[in-house]
Design a protein around this motif. Structure first.
Motif, PDB file in Angstrom:
ATOM      1  N   HIS A  30      42.712  39.933  40.727  1.00  0.00           N
ATOM      2  CA  HIS A  30      43.950  39.153  40.691  1.00  0.00           C
ATOM      3  C   HIS A  30      44.438  39.097  39.232  1.00  0.00           C
ATOM      4  O   HIS A  30      43.636  38.945  38.317  1.00  0.00           O
TER       5      HIS A  30
ATOM      6  N   ASN B 115      50.076  44.301  40.695  1.00  0.00           N
ATOM      7  CA  ASN B 115      51.319  44.029  41.439  1.00  0.00           C
ATOM      8  C   ASN B 115      52.530  44.559  40.668  1.00  0.00           C
ATOM      9  O   ASN B 115      53.428  45.180  41.238  1.00  0.00           O
TER      10      ASN B 115
ATOM     11  N   SER C 236      50.083  42.171  48.571  1.00  0.00           N
ATOM     12  CA  SER C 236      49.189  41.202  49.224  1.00  0.00           C
ATOM     13  C   SER C 236      49.935  39.973  49.726  1.00  0.00           C
ATOM     14  O   SER C 236      49.654  39.459  50.804  1.00  0.00           O
TER      15      SER C 236
ATOM     16  N   ARG D  92      49.576  39.199  53.516  1.00  0.00           N
ATOM     17  CA  ARG D  92      48.860  37.994  53.957  1.00  0.00           C
ATOM     18  C   ARG D  92      49.790  37.013  54.674  1.00  0.00           C
ATOM     19  O   ARG D  92      49.334  36.152  55.411  1.00  0.00           O
TER      20      ARG D  92
ATOM     21  N   PHE E 182      39.217  34.633  53.187  1.00  0.00           N
ATOM     22  CA  PHE E 182      38.645  35.498  52.150  1.00  0.00           C
ATOM     23  C   PHE E 182      37.145  35.732  52.311  1.00  0.00           C
ATOM     24  O   PHE E 182      36.453  36.042  51.353  1.00  0.00           O
TER      25      PHE E 182
ATOM     26  N   ARG F 141      38.246  39.926  54.637  1.00  0.00           N
ATOM     27  CA  ARG F 141      38.789  40.880  53.649  1.00  0.00           C
ATOM     28  C   ARG F 141      38.708  42.305  54.194  1.00  0.00           C
ATOM     29  O   ARG F 141      39.642  43.095  54.015  1.00  0.00           O
TER      30      ARG F 141
ATOM     31  N   ASN G 250      41.400  42.787  56.650  1.00  0.00           N
ATOM     32  CA  ASN G 250      42.666  42.857  55.920  1.00  0.00           C
ATOM     33  C   ASN G 250      42.903  44.269  55.361  1.00  0.00           C
ATOM     34  O   ASN G 250      43.982  44.852  55.522  1.00  0.00           O
TER      35      ASN G 250
ATOM     36  N   PRO H 213      46.037  45.664  47.287  1.00  0.00           N
ATOM     37  CA  PRO H 213      45.153  44.518  47.516  1.00  0.00           C
ATOM     38  C   PRO H 213      44.099  44.435  46.417  1.00  0.00           C
ATOM     39  O   PRO H 213      43.934  45.391  45.643  1.00  0.00           O
ATOM     40  N   ILE H 214      43.376  43.325  46.376  1.00  0.00           N
ATOM     41  CA  ILE H 214      42.218  43.286  45.472  1.00  0.00           C
ATOM     42  C   ILE H 214      41.196  44.314  45.973  1.00  0.00           C
ATOM     43  O   ILE H 214      40.653  45.087  45.202  1.00  0.00           O
ATOM     44  N   ALA H 215      40.976  44.330  47.284  1.00  0.00           N
ATOM     45  CA  ALA H 215      40.027  45.268  47.914  1.00  0.00           C
ATOM     46  C   ALA H 215      38.727  45.348  47.125  1.00  0.00           C
ATOM     47  O   ALA H 215      38.400  46.378  46.533  1.00  0.00           O
ATOM     48  N   PRO H 216      37.962  44.268  47.134  1.00  0.00           N
ATOM     49  CA  PRO H 216      36.785  44.229  46.252  1.00  0.00           C
ATOM     50  C   PRO H 216      35.586  45.025  46.766  1.00  0.00           C
ATOM     51  O   PRO H 216      34.654  45.265  45.993  1.00  0.00           O
TER      52      PRO H 216
ATOM     53  N   LYS I  92      37.454  28.441  46.577  1.00  0.00           N
ATOM     54  CA  LYS I  92      36.099  28.987  46.774  1.00  0.00           C
ATOM     55  C   LYS I  92      36.156  30.505  46.963  1.00  0.00           C
ATOM     56  O   LYS I  92      37.181  31.058  47.353  1.00  0.00           O
ATOM     57  N   ASP I  93      35.020  31.147  46.723  1.00  0.00           N
ATOM     58  CA  ASP I  93      34.859  32.598  46.953  1.00  0.00           C
ATOM     59  C   ASP I  93      35.976  33.391  46.293  1.00  0.00           C
ATOM     60  O   ASP I  93      36.585  34.280  46.920  1.00  0.00           O
ATOM     61  N   PHE I  94      36.261  33.075  45.051  1.00  0.00           N
ATOM     62  CA  PHE I  94      37.357  33.765  44.386  1.00  0.00           C
ATOM     63  C   PHE I  94      36.809  35.024  43.688  1.00  0.00           C
ATOM     64  O   PHE I  94      35.843  34.957  42.921  1.00  0.00           O
ATOM     65  N   THR I  95      37.451  36.132  43.953  1.00  0.00           N
ATOM     66  CA  THR I  95      36.965  37.412  43.418  1.00  0.00           C
ATOM     67  C   THR I  95      36.884  37.359  41.888  1.00  0.00           C
ATOM     68  O   THR I  95      37.858  36.987  41.226  1.00  0.00           O
TER      69      THR I  95
HETATM   70  N1  LIG Z   1      39.169  33.497  47.449  1.00  0.00           N
HETATM   71  C1  LIG Z   1      40.104  34.333  46.984  1.00  0.00           C
HETATM   72  N2  LIG Z   1      39.750  35.495  46.410  1.00  0.00           N
HETATM   73  C2  LIG Z   1      40.692  36.352  45.957  1.00  0.00           C
HETATM   74  N3  LIG Z   1      42.012  36.113  46.033  1.00  0.00           N
HETATM   75  C3  LIG Z   1      42.429  34.977  46.613  1.00  0.00           C
HETATM   76  C4  LIG Z   1      41.498  34.023  47.107  1.00  0.00           C
HETATM   77  N4  LIG Z   1      42.194  33.005  47.618  1.00  0.00           N
HETATM   78  C5  LIG Z   1      43.499  33.288  47.431  1.00  0.00           C
HETATM   79  N5  LIG Z   1      43.642  34.467  46.819  1.00  0.00           N
HETATM   80  C6  LIG Z   1      44.937  35.103  46.509  1.00  0.00           C
HETATM   81  O1  LIG Z   1      45.149  36.123  47.460  1.00  0.00           O
HETATM   82  C7  LIG Z   1      45.530  37.342  46.814  1.00  0.00           C
HETATM   83  C8  LIG Z   1      44.526  38.413  47.125  1.00  0.00           C
HETATM   84  O2  LIG Z   1      44.617  38.807  48.462  1.00  0.00           O
HETATM   85  P1  LIG Z   1      44.151  40.229  48.916  1.00  0.00           P
HETATM   86  O3  LIG Z   1      44.633  40.403  50.312  1.00  0.00           O
HETATM   87  O4  LIG Z   1      44.612  41.238  47.933  1.00  0.00           O
HETATM   88  O5  LIG Z   1      42.570  40.102  48.883  1.00  0.00           O
HETATM   89  S1  LIG Z   1      41.501  41.083  49.557  1.00  0.00           S
HETATM   90  O6  LIG Z   1      41.839  42.441  49.193  1.00  0.00           O
HETATM   91  O7  LIG Z   1      41.528  40.830  51.002  1.00  0.00           O
HETATM   92  O8  LIG Z   1      40.203  40.674  48.971  1.00  0.00           O
HETATM   93  C9  LIG Z   1      45.476  37.130  45.322  1.00  0.00           C
HETATM   94  O9  LIG Z   1      46.783  37.184  44.824  1.00  0.00           O
HETATM   95  P2  LIG Z   1      47.405  38.509  44.166  1.00  0.00           P
HETATM   96  O10 LIG Z   1      46.362  39.132  43.284  1.00  0.00           O
HETATM   97  O11 LIG Z   1      48.544  37.977  43.383  1.00  0.00           O
HETATM   98  O12 LIG Z   1      47.821  39.386  45.265  1.00  0.00           O
HETATM   99  C10 LIG Z   1      44.893  35.751  45.147  1.00  0.00           C
HETATM  100  O13 LIG Z   1      45.627  34.942  44.268  1.00  0.00           O
END
Ligand SMILES: Nc1ncnc2c1ncn2[C@@H]1O[C@H](COP(=O)(O)OS(=O)(=O)O)[C@@H](OP(=O)(O)O)[C@H]1O
Length: 574
Positions: free
Chosen positions: A406, A411, A434, A438, A447, A452, A455, A477-480, A528-531
């Motif tokens: 993120h 983006n 995203s 979403r 998440f 994920r 998604n 996406p973040i796609a971790p 919680k569970d933030f990448t």
């Molecule tokens: N727990 C957690 N972890 C990561 N990100 C979070 C979470 N909760 C909310 N967000 C917000 O959601 C955006 C990321 O969604 P993604 O769909 O790209 O995530 S993923 O690929 O399914 O992991 C991302 O925003 P952007 O990076 O601006 O798209 C985050 O701000």
């Protein structure tokens, strides 16, 4: 007069059972049913219409054993390929399959009842023996052996069939002929000597040349009878091929040749398959059959050696020719002679005369890159059809899959890339951000790892469809997780280009760039569970490009992506 069917009588079960059709149909709701596989559907169609005469059902164990051992049914009639109804124990239980049971066989596409099987026996085949005897080796590099071990059920069900109705077709219906229809057609045309040509590939000038030579040598008419059932994995799809055949037919003199499509599931069984093909053609009323070099060959085995010798198929049909009852015309390879601008049988080309050829691999390369395909090789009408189905990269779709933390800048990069690609004007460019995904596609997901993965799977599906339609898709996406990204690549690559771009901006910089204070809240435990904070980001080891937006500008990153696309021919004209 059309040729006598194999075994003496054409077993057209539609005609035989026509007066019972309504009572059979009424019986169906009272019976257990079995949904056919794609291959069984092809086999069933040719049993019911008499293409596989003298068969009137799927092989019982006795017939199967004879066919596997020495190509003979218990009646003594020659039959080279086992036509079997394979099932698993689950299906046996669910459909109550046992001796004397009656089972309705359903079309897998629309669940229409096609036939009723009266079960005679259920048996467990020795698959290795079948592989060795029928296909020459128990080697899974052979597509039919692979099918046998990896797809076919453990048991075979033998028994006679009663026909209810033919499987419905919606493509090229007018060009599909059952044996009875083809026999009637030959009668109408007053054709008595007919040479059939079997193919699963596009046809070019050389094929037209060799088929005309075969017809001339036998004073016969020509039946171009390509296979439109199941062919070798990786073959050109049958829609394209049939368009090619239709483009080629006017190149024959009027009244010389007809096109008829055969719904056969090929096994790529070389010599035995050649005998089978000949018998099928005989059942269709044909009198002569062209058997080529490496007829129905599956290519190389797991040791890199050809499964069959180039003339093994011709040798086997020659051995059984009196029983096959159709005159075999050995395929004469024709070569293009440059100086005289003509095709000639390869063995008649005088020494020192320059000949040319374009291999299948080279043809596919020229189609892919848009390079010219010369007129000596094919007809412009044929090439046009092939080019429509195989547009050069500049007209194909692709996906740019951006992955990163993120606030890594992905983006902004995605939006800038869309703008840059819009300048090209050759494709529509779709952006899957995203925030939109979403809100729309994945609105119920959170998440967790499972969510994920779902998604990413959904975005891959949409991007794959866009790519297939020739668009450019940008997903960001973040796609971790590595596995989900790899699955996305697999899905999308089937439809066109795929580029994984890792936006590798370090976490500390992402935190600094994060204007919404999301990281701050995550650090405080409010999210919680933030990448990157309390959930992992698996760094890709398979990225096609890595860009670090702490060190590079968005402009530079866009340019690097465009360079990648240009290298592979997706943008710019070569
Ligand atoms: N727990 C957690 N972890 C990561 N990100 C979070 C979470 N909760 C909310 N967000 C917000 O959601 C955006 C990321 O969604 P993604 O769909 O790209 O995530 S993923 O690929 O399914 O992991 C991302 O925003 P952007 O990076 O601006 O798209 C985050 O701000």
């Amino acid at each position: 007069m059309a040729n006598t069917p194999h075994g003496g009588t054409l077993k057209d079960l539609y005609i035989r059972d026509a007066d019972k059709q309504s009572s059979l149909l009424a019986e169906v709701p009272t019976l257990p049913s079995l949904v056919l596989t794609d291959r069984q559907l092809c086999d069933l169609e040719l049993i019911l219409n008499g293409g596989f005469s003298p068969l009137e059902g799927f092989l019982t164990q006795k017939d199967y054993d004879g066919v596997v051992a020495d190509m003979r049914l218990t009646s003594g009639t020659l039959w080279p390929i086992p036509i079997t109804l394979d099932v698993n124990q689950d299906t046996i239980d669910a459909s109550k399959i046992q001796a004397n049971a009656r089972v309705a066989l359903l079309d897998p596409r629309d669940y229409q009842p096609l036939a009723i099987l009266t079960v005679e026996d259920v048996y467990r085949p020795d698959k290795s023996k079948e592989a060795i005897n029928v296909y020459g080796a128990d080697d899974q590099a052979h597509p039919a052996v692979n099918y046998l071990h990896s797809i076919a059920g453990e048991f075979y069900v033998g028994g006679a069939l009663q026909a209810i109705q033919a499987p419905a077709h919606y493509d090229y219906v007018a060009s599909r002929y059952t044996p009875s229809e083809l026999r009637a057609h030959f009668k109408k045309l007053q054709w008595t000597r007919v040479v059939a040509f079997q193919t699963r590939n596009p046809m070019h000038r050389a094929h037209r040349e060799l088929t005309v030579r075969a017809a001339r040598a036998r004073k016969a008419h020509l039946l171009i009878q390509p296979v439109v059932g199941l062919t070798k994995p990786g073959d050109i799809d049958h829609y394209t091929r049939v368009r090619v055949y239709k483009a080629l037919m006017p190149k024959y003199p009027n009244g010389m040749a007809e096109l008829s499509l055969l719904p056969l599931a090929m096994r790529m069984g070389g010599p035995r398959e050649a005998v089978w093909h000949a018998l099928i053609r005989k059942n269709h009323g044909v009198t002569h059959f062209i058997v080529g070099r490496d007829h129905a060959g599956p290519g190389k085995n797991s040791q890199g050696v050809d499964f069959y010798g180039p003339y093994d198929a011709q040798a086997l049909v020659e051995k059984y020719k009196s029983e096959i009852g159709i005159e075999i015309v050995p395929f004469q390879m024709v070569a293009y002679c440059v100086d005289s601008d003509e095709y000639m049988p390869a063995d008649e080309v005088p020494e020192g005369v320059k000949t040319l050829n374009i291999s299948g691999t080279e043809l596919r390369r020229r189609l892919r890159t848009g390079l010219p395909i010369p007129e000596w090789f094919s007809y412009p009408e044929v090439v046009k059809v092939l080019r429509q189905s195989h547009p050069p990269r500049a007209q194909q779709g692709f996906t740019i899959f951006l992955t990163g933390l993120h606030a890594s800048g992905k983006n902004a990069l995605a939006r800038a890339l869309q703008v840059s690609l819009n300048q090209e004007g050759t494709r529509s460019v779709s952006l899957l951000m995203s925030e939109n995904v979403r809100a729309e596609l994945s609105s119920e997901l959170g998440f967790s790892k499972r969510d994920r993965d779902l998604n990413i799977g959904r975005q891959a599906f949409v991007a794959g469809e866009l790519t297939r339609a020739g668009a450019a898709a940008i997903v960001a996406p973040i796609a971790p997780y590595d596995e989900a990204r790899k699955n996305a690549r697999k899905t999308i690559e089937k439809s066109g280009g795929f580029y994984l771009v890792h936006v590798s901006t370090p976490l500390a910089d992402c935190e600094k760039r994060d204007h919404d204070g999301v990281y701050e809240r995550a650090r405080k435990g409010e999210i919680k569970d933030f990448t990157g904070i309390d959930d992992p980001y698996e760094v890709p080891s398979d990225a096609d490009l890595t860009v670090n937006l702490s060190e590079q500008t968005i402009s530079q990153a866009v340019h690097e992506i465009v360079l990648l696309l240009e290298k592979d021919g997706y943008v710019g004209s070569a």
